[in-house]
Design an enzyme around this catalytic site. Structure first.
Site, PDB file in Angstrom:
ATOM      1  CE  LYS A 172      -2.721  -3.007   1.916  1.00 31.03           C
ATOM      2  NZ  LYS A 172      -2.879  -3.799   3.549  1.00 31.03           N
ATOM      3  CG  ASP A 208      -7.631  -9.463   6.587  1.00 32.48           C
ATOM      4  OD1 ASP A 208      -6.935 -10.512   6.543  1.00 32.48           O
ATOM      5  OD2 ASP A 208      -7.632  -8.632   5.950  1.00 32.48           O
TER       6      ASP A 208
END
Length: 470
Positions: A172, A208
Site C-alpha cells: 500500500k 485478517d
C-alpha cells in the site's frame, strides 16, 4: 442465456454463427469437472509441500502455509475485556472487545495516519499509534486497567511465534524505514513503553483471515475454515499438528494449529497455467504485482471487472459487440469495477437495467442492441461461475482433509457480501466434492477488529491453561 442458475450459462442468440464466434473467445472460462479435480490435486500437493520440513520442498510450493501458532478457537468460555489494533491501511482502528455472559460488544476509534508518518521511521509510526491508543483509553476512562491486545497486521510477514511477526515488505502506501525484517510486535511494544501511562500486553499478532476464522468460531463452534473474499482473497484452516512437518513448537499441548495458506498466491509457480485464459495472463501483465497473486487474479474483486473489460475489448475489435464501435472509457485499463458484475448478476434474465447502467458509464449504450446486452450478461455469468467453482472446489479440499461430519466456513469480504450468487456457486462445488461433510458458510464480519480481540481472549485463556498444566 439460459439454464440452471448454478450451472455454466449458455448464450442464446438468433444468430448462431455469432454464438460460436463469441464462444471461441470466452470458452476458456468454462472449467470441466476434470479440470477442477486436477486443480484440487495440485492444491493438495502444494499444501503438503508448503507444510514440509524440507526447505527445498517448501520453496517449490506457491503456498506459504504460514504457521499462526494459534492452537485453538473461541469456546464461548472466554470472559473479559480485550484490546484490538487493526492496522492494514492508512486508516487504522483501536477496539475494546468485551466478552460477558456469551455476548460480544465493541467500542472503537478510527484514526488516519498522516502522510509524513507513512514515509518516516518505524518508531514514528508506532509512537503515533501508541498515542492514539492512549487517547482511546483516556476518552473511555480505561487507562488505569491492564489489557491483553490482539494485533491485526495486514502486511506480508513471517510468524515466529504467536506474538512475533517479521515484516517481509511494506505494501500500500507505507514506506516507513527500519521495519522490514523486524518484529512488528516489538515495534508496537516499544511505542507503548515510550508513551507510558498504559498497561498493555500484546499477546498475539495475526492477519485478517485468522481473525475471520475466530469471529466465525465465536458465532459457530463448528467453524474450521476462514476466508476473505473481497478485493483480494485468502484462507486459513485448522490443521492436525501431526500433518505440519515444519512445526517447531511443543506438539503435546493441543493436537491442532491454525494454518494461514496465503492462498491468493496459489499458482504463482505456474502450476495453474494449464487453465488460465489469455485474459488472465493480460490482467497479470498490467497489474501492480506481476507473477504474484495468480489465483485471486482470476476472481477477486480487484480483478474481475478488468477481466470483463478485456473480454469486451476483444469482442469489439472482432466486430462481435456494438458493431465494432468503441469508446475511450472501455479502452482505459482498470476502468471497470467488479461491482458492475455483481449488480448485473443480481438482475433476472429479462431485466436489463443494471447492464444498461454499466454501458452508459462506458459511453456504449447508444451502440448496444439486444444481442450486445445478452452477450455482456453471459460473460458476467461465466466469470461468476468460474470464480465460485474455483473457490468452492478448493474449500472441498479443506473439508476432505479436516474430516469432521460438520464444518462451518466463515467468510468475510465485499465480493462475498455483495455478489448475489457467489455463496450458492461455492456451495454447489463444496457439496459435490466433499459429500461426506455437512457444510455451511456464514458471514463473519470484522475479522480484523473483533477477530483480533477474540484472538487475544483465546491467547490469554491458553496461556492461563498452559501455566496451570505446568
Amino acid at each position: 442465456m439460459a439454464g440452471d442458475n448454478l450451472e455454466w450459462p449458455t448464450l442464446k442468440l438468433h444468430d448462431l454463427a455469432k454464438v460460436s464466434q463469441v464462444e471461441k473467445h470466452v470458452g476458456g472460462f468454462r472449467l470441466t469437472d476434470k479440470t477442477l479435480v486436477k486443480m484440487q490435486e495440485i492444491f493438495l500437493n502444494e499444501m503438503e509441500l508448503g507444510l514440509s520440513k524440507d526447505e527445498a520442498k517448501r520453496k517449490q510450493s506457491s503456498l506459504l502455509m504460514e504457521n499462526t501458532y494459534l492452537r485453538d478457537t473461541t469456546h464461548g468460555k472466554e470472559e473479559g475485556d480485550f484490546l484490538a489494533l487493526d492496522l492494514g491501511g492508512t486508516r487504522f482502528r483501536i477496539l475494546l472487545v468485551s466478552l460477558h455472559h456469551g455476548k460480544c460488544s465493541e467500542l472503537f476509534k478510527v484514526a488516519d495516519i498522516p502522510d509524513n508518518i507513512l514515509v518516516g521511521t518505524g518508531e514514528q509510526l508506532f509512537d503515533y499509534i501508541a498515542d492514539c491508543i492512549y487517547v482511546f483509553l483516556e476518552e473511555n476512562q480505561l487507562r488505569n486497567r491492564t489489557f491483553p491486545l490482539g494485533f491485526t497486521f495486514s502486511f506480508p510477514m513471517i510468524q515466529k511465534s504467536l506474538k512475533c511477526g517479521l515484516l517481509t515488505t511494506w505494501t500500500k502506501s507505507f514506506k516507513c524505514t527500519g521495519c522490514v525484517g523486524e518484529d512488528a510486535v516489538k515495534y508496537l511494544e516499544d511505542g507503548i513503553k515510550r508513551r507510558g501511562g498504559m498497561s498493555i500486553d500484546v499477546v498475539a499478532i495475526l492477519n485478517d483471515t485468522t481473525g475471520t476464522l475466530m469471529s466465525g468460531a465465536y458465532l459457530d463452534e463448528k467453524c474450521q475454515v476462514g476466508v476473505i473474499l473481497g478485493t483480494g482473497f485468502n484462507s486459513c484452516y485448522i490443521e492436525n499438528i501431526r500433518n505440519v512437518e515444519k512445526w517447531d513448537g511443543d506438539i503435546n499441548d493441543l493436537p491442532q494449529v491454525l494454518i494461514d495458506t496465503e492462498m491468493g498466491a496459489f499458482g504463482d509457480n505456474g502450476v495453474l497455467d494449464f487453465f488460465k485464459t489469455e485474459y488472465d495472463f493480460e490482467v497479470d501483465r498490467t497489474s501492480n504485482h506481476v507473477h504474484s497473486y495468480t489465483f485471486e487474479k482470476m476472481f477477486a474483486g480487484h480483478y474481475m471487472g478488468e477481466i470483463l473489460r478485456l473480454v469486451m475489448v476483444k469482442l469489439i475489435d472482432g466486430g462481435m459487440l456494438f458493431g465494432g464501435k468503441s469508446s475511450e472509457a472501455i479502452r482505459k485499463p482498470w476502468n471497470l469495477t467488479t461491482n458492475y458484475i455483481a449488480f448485473i448478476e443480481g438482475e433476472n434474465y429479462a431485466s436489463k437495467e443494471e447492464t444498461k447502467k454499466m454501458l452508459k458509464y462506458l459511453d456504449l449504450l447508444d451502440f448496444a442492441d439486444e444481442d450486445d446486452i445478452a452477450i455482456i450478461k453471459y460473460i458476467c455469468a461465466l466469470l461468476s461461475v468460474r470464480g465460485g467453482y474455483l473457490v468452492g472446489s478448493c474449500m472441498a479440499v479443506f473439508l476432505n482433509r479436516i474430516q469432521l461430519p460438520e464444518v462451518t466456513i466463515a467468510v468475510d469480504g465485499s465480493l462475498y457480501k455483495h455478489h448475489p450468487r457467489l455463496h450458492d456457486l461455492m456451495m454447489k462445488k463444496i457439496n459435490q466434492y466433499a459429500p461426506s461433510t455437512k457444510c455451511k458458510m456464514i458471514l463473519a464480519e470484522d475479522g480484523s477488529g473483533k477477530g483480533a480481540g477474540l484472538v487475544a481472549a483465546v491467547a490469554t485463556r491458553l496461556a492461563r491453561e498452559h501455566a496451570k498444566a505446568h
